[in-house]
Design a protein around this motif. Structure first.
Motif, PDB file in Angstrom:
ATOM      1  N   ARG A 125      38.371  45.137  37.260  1.00 24.95           N
ATOM      2  CA  ARG A 125      39.069  44.819  38.371  1.00 24.95           C
ATOM      3  C   ARG A 125      37.964  43.782  38.974  1.00 24.95           C
ATOM      4  O   ARG A 125      38.484  42.653  39.470  1.00 24.95           O
ATOM      5  N   LEU A 128      38.270  40.547  37.038  1.00 29.72           N
ATOM      6  CA  LEU A 128      39.412  39.972  37.294  1.00 29.72           C
ATOM      7  C   LEU A 128      39.564  39.177  38.578  1.00 29.72           C
ATOM      8  O   LEU A 128      40.329  37.881  38.583  1.00 29.72           O
ATOM      9  N   GLU A 129      38.978  39.751  39.610  1.00 24.33           N
ATOM     10  CA  GLU A 129      39.111  39.274  40.911  1.00 24.33           C
ATOM     11  C   GLU A 129      38.175  38.072  40.968  1.00 24.33           C
ATOM     12  O   GLU A 129      38.583  37.183  41.554  1.00 24.33           O
ATOM     13  N   ARG A 131      37.939  36.040  38.330  1.00 25.08           N
ATOM     14  CA  ARG A 131      38.514  35.045  37.809  1.00 25.08           C
ATOM     15  C   ARG A 131      39.518  34.476  38.752  1.00 25.08           C
ATOM     16  O   ARG A 131      39.822  33.098  38.818  1.00 25.08           O
ATOM     17  N   VAL A 132      40.279  35.159  39.628  1.00 27.44           N
ATOM     18  CA  VAL A 132      41.230  34.939  40.508  1.00 27.44           C
ATOM     19  C   VAL A 132      40.533  33.887  41.461  1.00 27.44           C
ATOM     20  O   VAL A 132      40.980  32.780  41.842  1.00 27.44           O
ATOM     21  N   LEU A 135      39.906  30.439  39.895  1.00 25.78           N
ATOM     22  CA  LEU A 135      40.974  29.739  39.745  1.00 25.78           C
ATOM     23  C   LEU A 135      41.416  29.135  41.192  1.00 25.78           C
ATOM     24  O   LEU A 135      41.889  27.900  41.141  1.00 25.78           O
ATOM     25  N   GLU A 136      41.290  29.839  42.314  1.00 22.31           N
ATOM     26  CA  GLU A 136      41.972  29.804  43.544  1.00 22.31           C
ATOM     27  C   GLU A 136      41.247  28.304  43.860  1.00 22.31           C
ATOM     28  O   GLU A 136      41.454  27.359  44.540  1.00 22.31           O
TER      29      GLU A 136
END
Lengths: 145, 645
Positions: A125, A128-129, A131-132, A135-136
């Protein structure tokens, strides 16, 4: 065996075998009954216990039972030898402890496995966070916070 | 002397801005010399506005006109290099000339010049004392270079025939060769009497006297004129253009040649308007515009019609003028007073200019008037009048068909309408463009660069570059103002370029469209690199780069943009900023990223379920471990029991 039943589903030929056993080698049956008592107790107490768990526990109980049964075998099933065997407190304590040990091992390994699995999920998790967020940041996406 | 005071024109002529000379023919003049021939002094003229037909005037050569050696562009402004003046202008003083001298060295050469010009369809319109130079030591006259100012702008009212004297200087238009003949007549009169006629009177008084008594009579009253010239002057100074002699009659002039001067037909009983006794229709026309209310009431009471009929036998004119009041026939938003007066004046005097409200003007001069009006204040009456008329004319083309106007007014108006249709724009923008369409040598009318006399788009680009180098912000926070935009647009279409930007939008887009225009100019013409403009435009270009969604890509592009800006190639900059292929890729990537984020969010939101699954797994795993340990324990117990001892 029906799940949740307190007593095993006994049939008439169970009694036949038990009677035959009592008739020809009562000592051995006595030793077996005393040593398998924890399993019976467990079956009565733990309603969720299934065949798999019983098999596992039987391994532990079996490990304890190897010594006395060998002794009984050597004594050729003599009644007194059998009574002496079941009068041995260490053996009885070991027998019960085997049950507890089985339970302990099971719980500890479950806890460890659960911890490792949780750890893995948490790590994923976090990855992934990250990564988010990246990206943002890169694409100027408005976060749904 | 610094470098700023000296400019090199065309790589050959050195102009000394620190040594101004008296103006020649209404243009500023400076001392100059040829770099390859340093000894010979030259004169550099800086014309503010050239005539629309400048190329023809530039090619024109005549013995009586000071020739110019070269015309060169410097920073977009035109410079005319001519040989030094042969002598002082007549306005500096002269002695009266005898008749034979006048005929020999004034009338014949200048009439020949006029005849030649007339055969080419051109006019001079610059015969006045300060533009005529007398050669030192001899009695030869030279005219200043032609075509350097709009026609008749600097002519004193005395030197203009009535048909253009009534107009303000910018409203006189090209006129005809008869106007030049009149000016020549006044010049001759001045040379033989030694002074300018009617000196010291105000323009209004001069006009009033000329209308009341006729120009020739007023000018020649009490003057000592050689007998042989009287009939000539009377003919030349006639107020009716057809009565003036043609240049070819003047070329063949001999001493004491008689000219038949046809007198004006005067009314026996004068018409009295506001105490002025008027005997000719021309005079009535002029006073009608001056006292319009009185005139209109007279017209309505049919006094004018009867007077024309009985006193001047102008039956047709009388009938038409009577009908004006009856028919009315107002078109659009024209006030009936203006409308009736305009037609009445044209009927009374077919050679008169158009009378619109308070203003007299020749329709040929409309573009020039508009240029002049655009230089005035926003709310000045000139500007409102001129643009009111132009707007009306363009808005209601029907106006021309309904108006009873003389052909000499109608044709140029139709020509003007054709000119107006050259641009597809409407409203103010159309007005601004007509000016440049009509005169390709019209300097850019923007008040910021009016002093620079810029007539080339490349020059404007270079001037912008220079101005962008200064630190202060641009006025209005845009690169170009509306005049520059019209200027560039028209010049772009002149070079057969596709018109650049038709509909400007507000804000950042204005900068982009301005830049696009300048970039196109830079691309098509040799302006060199324009790094200062690029630097000024950088913030706006960076705004444009916001279309790219990727942050790192943007940063890269900012850096590249800054490098490009240093190189000063505006077109490359624009291509860089507006790269649809790259933008499309970026957009696709952004969509991919969005989808990815969405997927990750979905995945994370299912974490609880996965945790459950893991727990189930953990329980199974625990049991499995327990089983393994059990097996091991059992095996080791067996081993211990049987083999351990």
């Amino acid at each position: 065996m029906k799940r949740g039943a307190v007593l095993p589903d006994l049939r008439w030929w169970h009694g036949l075998f038990l009677g035959a056993g009592l008739m020809y080698c009562p000592g051995v049956v006595l030793v077996l009954c005393v040593l398998l008592l924890p399993v019976a107790v467990l079956m009565m107490i733990d309603t969720r216990a299934d065949r798999q768990r019983l098999v596992i526990i039987l391994f532990y109980i079996g490990a304890v039972m190897v010594g006395p049964l060998h002794h009984v075998w050597v004594e050729r099933g003599a009644w007194f030898a059998c009574v002496r065997t079941i009068e041995d407190e260490t053996l009885l304590i070991l027998d019960w402890c085997a049950l507890a040990f089985a339970w302990l091992v099971s719980e500890i390994s479950t806890v460890v496995a659960r911890f490792i699995g949780g750890q893995r999920i948490r790590a994923e998790r976090i990855r992934l966070e990250k990564r988010v967020t990246a990206l943002e940041e890169e694409w100027g996406l408005n976060s749904h916070a | 002397m610094t470098a700023a005071d000296e400019i090199l024109i065309g790589g050959r002529y050195n102009v000394r801005l620190d040594r101004p000379k008296p103006p020649v023919g209404g243009c500023d003049a400076y001392a100059a010399h040829d770099v390859s021939v340093p000894g010979a002094p030259l004169l550099a003229l800086a014309p503010q506005t050239l005539r629309a037909r400048w190329p023809e005037y530039a090619l024109y050569r005549h013995g009586s006109v000071i020739p110019f050696q070269a015309q060169e562009h410097h920073d977009g402004a035109i410079w005319v290099i001519c040989s030094p003046l042969p002598g002082p202008a007549l306005s500096a003083g002269f002695t009266p000339w005898p008749e034979s001298q006048l005929i020999e060295s004034v009338i014949r050469p200048i009439a020949e010049l006029l005849m030649h010009l007339d055969s080419l369809g051109m006019t001079c319109r610059a015969l006045r004392p300060d533009n005529v130079f007398q050669e030192q030591g001899s009695r030869r006259l030279f005219l200043g270079p032609l075509g350097l100012t709009p026609p008749a702008v600097h002519q004193p009212i005395v030197f203009e025939p009535l048909s253009s004297a009534v107009c303000a200087p910018h409203q006189r238009g090209d006129g005809t060769i008869a106007c030049d003949v009149f000016a020549l007549g006044v010049m001759i009169l001045m040379l033989c009497t030694g002074k300018v006629p009617l000196e010291g009177l105000s323009d209004e008084e001069i006009l009033q006297r000329r209308f009341e008594r006729g120009s020739a009579a007023v000018y020649m009253a009490g003057a000592n004129i050689p007998v042989g010239l009287v009939s000539l002057l009377q003919a030349m100074l006639s107020d009716t253009p057809e009565y003036r002699p043609a240049p070819k009659d003047l070329v063949t002039i001999a001493p004491s040649k008689m000219f038949s001067s046809r007198g004006r037909t005067l009314a026996r009983v004068p018409l009295v308007i506001e105490g002025h006794q008027l005997r000719t229709p021309q005079a009535v026309a002029w006073f009608a515009a001056r006292y319009s209310d009185t005139f209109l009431s007279l017209l309505k009471r049919r006094v004018i019609g009867k007077w024309l009929h009985h006193e001047l036998d102008l039956v047709d004119v009388a009938r038409h003028i009577e009908r004006l009041v009856v028919v009315g026939g107002v078109v659009g938003a024209v006030s009936s007073k203006t409308w009736i007066l305009m037609q009445a004046v044209s009927l009374l005097d077919p050679t008169a200019p158009l009378c619109w409200g308070e203003r007299w003007f020749w329709p040929q001069a409309l573009p020039q008037m508009m240029a002049n009006a655009l230089l005035q204040e926003e709310d000045s009456s000139v500007r409102q009048d001129v643009f009111g008329f132009v707007g009306l004319l363009i808005g209601t083309p029907d106006l021309l068909n309904k108006a009873q106007l003389s052909p000499s007014l109608k044709q140029p108006l139709q020509h003007f309408l054709r000119l107006a249709r050259q641009s597809s724009m409407k409203g103010q923008e159309q007005g601004r463009r007509i000016v440049y369409h009509a005169n390709h040598y019209q300097p850019c009318l923007s008040e910021q660069c009016w002093d620079q006399r810029i007539i080339q788009s490349a020059g404007l680009a270079r001037w912008l570059e220079k101005r962008c180098a200064q630190q202060d912000a641009l006025p209005g926070d845009s690169l170009l103002d509306k005049h520059m935009r019209s200027f560039l647009n028209v010049h772009a279409t002149l070079g057969l370029m596709r018109s650049i930007v038709e509909a400007p939008v507000m804000g950042r887009a204005i900068w982009m469209s301005d830049l696009q225009m300048v970039a196109r100019v830079q691309q098509k013409e040799d302006t060199g690199s324009l790094p200062n403009i690029a630097r000024k435009a950088l913030p706006h270009l960076k705004e444009e780069l916001r279309a790219w969604r990727s942050k790192t890509l943007r940063e890269q592009k900012y850096a590249q943009l800054e490098q490009l800006a240093e190189r000063g190639d505006l077109w490359a900059l624009l291509c860089f900023v507006q790269d649809p292929g790259d933008l499309g890729r970026d957009k696709a990537q952004a969509q991919d990223a969005e989808r990815e984020v969405e997927a990750i969010r979905d995945y994370i939101s299912q974490e609880a379920e996965r945790l459950n699954v893991t727990q189930q797994h953990a329980r199974n795993l625990g049991e499995f471990c327990c089983l393994l340990v059990g097996i091991v324990v059992a095996m080791s117990s067996i081993w211990y029991e049987f083999c351990g001892h």
